[in-house]
Design an enzyme around this catalytic site. Structure first.
Site, PDB file in Angstrom:
ATOM      1  N   LYS A 156      -1.115  11.249  -3.296  1.00 26.90           N
ATOM      2  CA  LYS A 156      -2.162  10.608  -2.528  1.00 26.90           C
ATOM      3  C   LYS A 156      -1.884  10.988  -1.185  1.00 26.90           C
ATOM      4  CE  LYS A 156      -2.476   6.065  -0.182  1.00 26.90           C
ATOM      5  NZ  LYS A 156      -2.175   4.792  -0.100  1.00 26.90           N
ATOM      6  N   GLU A 205      -1.479  -4.953   9.610  1.00 24.83           N
ATOM      7  CA  GLU A 205      -0.439  -4.365   8.792  1.00 24.83           C
ATOM      8  C   GLU A 205       1.034  -4.547   9.287  1.00 24.83           C
ATOM      9  OE1 GLU A 205       0.857  -0.658   5.364  1.00 24.83           O
ATOM     10  OE2 GLU A 205      -1.414  -1.118   6.597  1.00 24.83           O
TER      11      GLU A 205
END
Length: 402
Positions: A156, A205
């Site tokens: 990723k 977050e």
């Protein structure tokens, strides 16, 4: 299960002598940070810490030694409860933007939020917007990254883009912060003063929160735009929760965090399946993580540096992903994609990921948004996702992303 940020600020964590009435709190007087855990506003600067945090996870390393020395100097100079606050860039080899303020005021977030009013009419007109990179280049970046993940060179990588804005006159940062807070009531709001201008935003977050020996984290990876119609909105959330591509992207993040945290914990709990977390504009896949540190010397900043950058902001393997980001992105992220927060001399603190954010200088603003790229990613979808994320902070100017 659907999660939302709740204001459950523990009263026993607040020094009542330092809690100010919300009417005296300014979000632009210095460093400003709101959280369900603890919220603070600062004034003045006792000392700066610009040393890169590349070895910040090493308790005996140069960076942690500099942090301890700064706390000692502050106490000797009469700062009773020193706090180190500010931001660390995406690339920890670059200088940090940290400082110990002369004064720190803690306040109750719920009361402050109740006093905030929209200020869109005080913000200047936007006269120019420039995308960097533009759509064709960004989509080619995504296609190149997909090809590499398909060859198994990395699992990723997170690719980002910027939106550069010019306004008709100088921006009132106080009005801008009030508007950001109004439009993103459940985010972690922050204002970080810089040498020129400021870093502002409302991150959804939590990277790392630590109090005593306990810590918490809440990584987000995988998202989808919310809908105004309740039925379509529910369908969108279910689509995200069952998406193989997004669950794979999220699992990469949680497993990466497990690997780096396991050796530093006496106890670590990472749920096997993600949950849904909602913001004003997006649904996210979310995994609440908690644990207990193995060493009492561990502090909020050492753990934050251990985790940063997570696969949610960089990719995995970390070094390969960072090299690809440097190769593909036509700009230096600097503080974008980094971390922002605070840590006290007792090791308590809180750090969030520097997303849903921008830098403000005079009449210029730069906004940042990224998306996780895996083998099944679609260039068109990733362009749309980053546009939706940019629209969150664009709304502070009364505009929607075109």
């Amino acid at each position: 299960m659907v999660l939302a940020v709740k204001d459950t600020e523990p009263k026993d964590l607040l020094n009542e002598d330092c809690v100010l009435p919300t009417t005296t709190i300014s979000p632009t007087s210095g460093f400003f940070f709101t959280s369900p855990f603890r919220s603070l506003s600062t004034q003045g600067c006792f000392t700066k810490l610009t040393l890169p945090a590349a070895d910040g996870d090493n308790l005996q390393g140069e960076f942690q030694q500099a942090v301890r020395q700064a706390f000692t100097q502050a106490r000797l100079a009469g700062v009773p409860h020193p706090v180190l606050c500010g931001a660390i860039p995406f690339d920890t080899r670059q200088p940090s933007a940290l400082f110990i303020p002369e004064q720190t005021q803690w306040f109750e977030r719920g009361s402050f939020m109740a006093s905030v009013e929209p200020t869109a009419d005080m913000l200047p007109e936007i006269t120019r917007q420039t995308e960097l990179p533009q759509q064709a280049q960004f989509m080619q970046m995504v296609a190149d990254a997909v090809a590499i993940t398909g060859n198994k060179q990395l699992e990723k990588v997170v690719l980002a883009r910027l939106l550069e804005i010019e306004t008709s006159k100088r921006i009132d940062r106080h009005a801008l912060m009030m508007q950001i807070i109004t439009q993103n009531p459940h985010g972690f709001h922050f204002h970080v003063p810089l040498e020129e201008g400021a870093l502002v935003g409302a991150s959804p977050e939590l990277l790392l929160r630590k109090y005593g020996h306990q810590f918490h984290s809440n990584p987000l990876a995988g998202s989808i735009q919310r809908e105004s119609d309740p039925q379509r909105d529910h369908a969108a959330s279910e689509q995200l929760l069952t998406s193989a591509k997004d669950r794979y992207e999220h699992q990469i993040v949680t497993e990466g965090m497990r690997q780096v945290l396991s050796n530093r914990c006496r106890y670590l709990n990472i749920p096997a399946s993600p949950e849904l977390l909602s913001t004003t504009t997006l649904w996210h896949l979310s995994t609440p993580i908690d644990g207990e540190v193995a060493e009492c010397a561990e502090n909020a900043l050492s753990l934050a540096c251990l985790l940063h950058p997570t696969p949610a902001l960089c990719g995995t393997p970390t070094l390969a992903a960072r090299e690809l980001i440097e190769q593909l992105e036509p700009f230096d992220r600097e503080l974008f994609g980094g971390i922002v927060g605070w840590c006290d001399a007792e090791g308590n603190g809180e750090w969030v990921v520097t997303i849903r954010c921008g830098t403000v200088q005079a009449n210029q603003v730069r906004l940042f948004a990224g998306a996780g790229i895996v083998q099944d990613s679609s260039p068109q979808s990733e362009w749309h996702e980053t546009g939706t994320k940019l629209s969150t902070i664009l709304r502070a100017f009364g505009l929607n992303q075109g």
